[in-house]
Scaffold this motif. Structure first.
Motif, short mmCIF file in Angstrom:
data_model
loop_
_atom_site.label_atom_id
_atom_site.label_comp_id
_atom_site.label_asym_id
_atom_site.label_seq_id
_atom_site.Cartn_x
_atom_site.Cartn_y
_atom_site.Cartn_z
N PHE A 65 -0.90 -2.59 -14.62
CA PHE A 65 -0.78 -4.04 -14.43
C PHE A 65 -1.96 -4.63 -13.67
CE2 PHE A 65 3.62 -2.75 -15.14
CZ PHE A 65 4.05 -3.73 -16.05
N THR A 66 -2.73 -3.80 -12.97
CA THR A 66 -3.80 -4.32 -12.11
C THR A 66 -4.79 -5.18 -12.90
OG1 THR A 66 -3.60 -2.30 -10.78
CG2 THR A 66 -5.53 -3.69 -10.40
N GLY A 67 -5.29 -4.65 -14.01
CA GLY A 67 -6.26 -5.39 -14.81
C GLY A 67 -5.68 -6.68 -15.38
N GLU A 68 -4.41 -6.62 -15.79
CA GLU A 68 -3.75 -7.82 -16.34
C GLU A 68 -3.64 -8.89 -15.26
OE1 GLU A 68 -3.12 -8.11 -19.40
OE2 GLU A 68 -2.92 -6.07 -20.21
N LEU A 69 -3.31 -8.47 -14.04
CA LEU A 69 -3.21 -9.43 -12.94
C LEU A 69 -4.58 -10.02 -12.62
CD1 LEU A 69 -0.84 -7.33 -10.61
CD2 LEU A 69 -0.20 -9.39 -11.89
N ALA A 70 -5.61 -9.18 -12.68
CA ALA A 70 -6.97 -9.63 -12.34
C ALA A 70 -7.51 -10.67 -13.31
CB ALA A 70 -7.91 -8.43 -12.28
#
Length: 489
Positions: A65-70
């Motif tokens: 999820f980190t990249g999606e949040l970024a």
């Protein structure tokens, strides 16, 4: 020492299961890649807007999820307590310049963020790896970190594991959902200046991807908003603390039958649902689903997919608990039907039992139902009604005290026609209502000693007097019971 031992066990567990740093290892499921395609967009769609905001991701793992949040956030802090895992996350998502990668344990007292510095706190599968005391402590710290008006999203496995990954030992805490609801609901913060803050639940639901693919309702997510304690909690608060507190729900179920909190229980459900001519694979939205009995019946007998929504947190908590182990395509969500959104043409059937009496703007709701239905879709509603003309002072006071919005049967049917529905039938089922009420009352009175033993004398007389009052109002013609059926061309 006990807490320290727990952390070492959890750390050893995740070092073992993150040795190959794959999605399968993180989700502990051999079909993780397929699940991820459906589940990740669903989780992201549930988040409040966070464009340009400050996001703190706890238990970030390898960065699913980190990249999606970024992509949306102004800044993301991604934190995990396994060094190799956070390094893999950085390798995958390091090209985003708005992410800070941190290796730290969320239970460490040294881990601190500035008060009111976080707009959205996000965690996916974290709290189930903490002890009860650690969850309670972290909730208090999170409340400090999040801004007033900011949000907390977390998702956990409840009751039992979902993934098929073999494990030599499994220290995961598969709790009942109400544990998390209670901990965060009771979390309060005083800032020393006379201000008090708490968390307001804005959403709670099963993850639909697991319901559809595994017929498993144990994946639950919560969305909370930090609010000033003086904020009016409104109708939902009334439902969960007055009309439908946990004891109240159970005593209603005792009257209506297992799984039901609406008139006639399984018998009226069978009668009404038969009119829908449900077909396997159809999708049903149950508005005011209660504790799920009607949804389980439709899903299990007709092989349909059911989404049950209810404004009462307590109702949905019971419904989710009753769903475990049934292996049917039913998902539940705490939601306000007047604020919830679905794409147009989503459902084959709209179903609602004795719920819309709470809704003041029925014409608007029925227009929304019409949009949500597919062409050829059907709507079936049972609801409290009144006779035409002004009510008596006594009945008017009852309506006001309950906060109901009641119409006569014909006017109710006309609202459905005005919303665009065709082939509308509006039936006065008061005679049936009277028979059911009398049958339910007789059963409770016959079971008096047992009922009082399981609840209380006060509960017994509340039910008996309430049913007698409904019988009096209905036999006198004041209170009516309507059944409504309509279609969308």
């Amino acid at each position: 020492m006990a807490a320290q031992g727990e952390r070492e066990i959890q750390k050893s567990y995740w070092i073992e299961h993150s040795s190959d740093l794959t999605v399968e290892a993180m989700m502990l499921d051999s079909k993780a890649a397929e699940l991820d395609k459906e589940e990740r967009p669903e989780v992201l769609s549930l988040l409040p807007p966070f464009k340009g905001k400050n996001v703190l991701e706890l238990g970030a793992g390898i960065g699913r999820f980190t990249g999606e949040l970024a992509k949306e956030a102004g800044h993301v802090t991604a934190l995990d307590f396994i060094k190799s895992v956070i390094k893999k996350n950085e390798k995958i998502n390091g090209h985003y310049k708005n992410i800070k990668f941190v290796c730290a344990d969320v239970t460490s007292p040294e881990l601190q963020f500035a008060p009111e510095s976080v707009d959205l706190l996000f965690s996916n599968w974290l709290l189930m790896y903490l002890s009860d005391a650690e969850v309670e402590d972290l909730a208090k710290r999170i409340l400090q970190w999040v801004k007033v008006g900011g949000y907390i999203f977390f998702r956990e496995s409840c009751f039992h594991q979902s993934g098929d990954c073999k494990r030599r030992n499994n220290p995961t805490h598969y709790r009942e959902p109400r544990f998390y609801t209670k901990v965060f609901k009771e979390c309060h913060l005083n800032d020393g200046n006379g201000n008090s803050f708490e968390l307001s639940l804005t959403g709670c639901k099963c993850i639909g991807a697991y319901v559809r693919n595994k017929k498993d309702q144990n994946q639950i997510c919560w969305i909370w908003q930090k609010v000033i304690s003086t904020v009016d909690k409104g109708f939902q608060h009334f439902l969960d603390n007055v009309q439908y507190n946990c004891s109240g729900i159970l005593r209603y179920e005792r009257v209506f039958g297992e799984g039901f909190v609406s008139t006639g229980g399984i018998e009226t459900t069978k009668d009404f649902v038969s009119k829908l001519e449900l077909k396997p694979g159809q999708k049903v939205l149950d508005v005011g689903c209660g504790i799920g009995g009607g949804d389980f019946y439709m899903a299990e007998k007709y092989d349909v997919e059911v989404v049950g929504i209810d404004l009462s947190i307590n109702m949905i908590s019971f419904a989710i608990e009753r769903a475990i182990g049934r292996k049917c395509a039913v998902e539940f969500e705490v939601a306000d039907c007047t604020k919830k959104t679905y794409p147009d043409n989503t459902f084959d059937v709209m179903y609602s039992r004795d719920t819309i009496l709470h809704i003041q703007d029925k014409p608007s709701l029925f227009r929304t139902f019409f949009k949500w239905l597919k062409p050829g879709g059907k709507v079936l509603i049972s609801d409290y009604c009144k006779r035409s003309g002004p009510p008596s002072p006594e009945f008017a006071e009852y309506i006001k005290q309950r906060g109901y919005d009641l119409h006569d049967v014909e006017a109710y049917g006309q609202m459905l026609r005005d919303a665009g529905f065709h082939d509308v039938t509006a039936e006065d089922r008061t005679d049936q209502f009277l028979k059911v009420l009398q049958k339910e009352l007789d059963a409770v009175e016959k079971d008096k000693d047992s009922f009082i033993g399981d609840f209380s004398e006060e509960d017994y007389f509340d039910i008996v007097n309430g049913w007698k009052a409904k019988l009096k109002r209905s036999s006198g013609g004041e209170q009516r019971w309507g059944l409504f059926f309509a279609q969308k061309k």
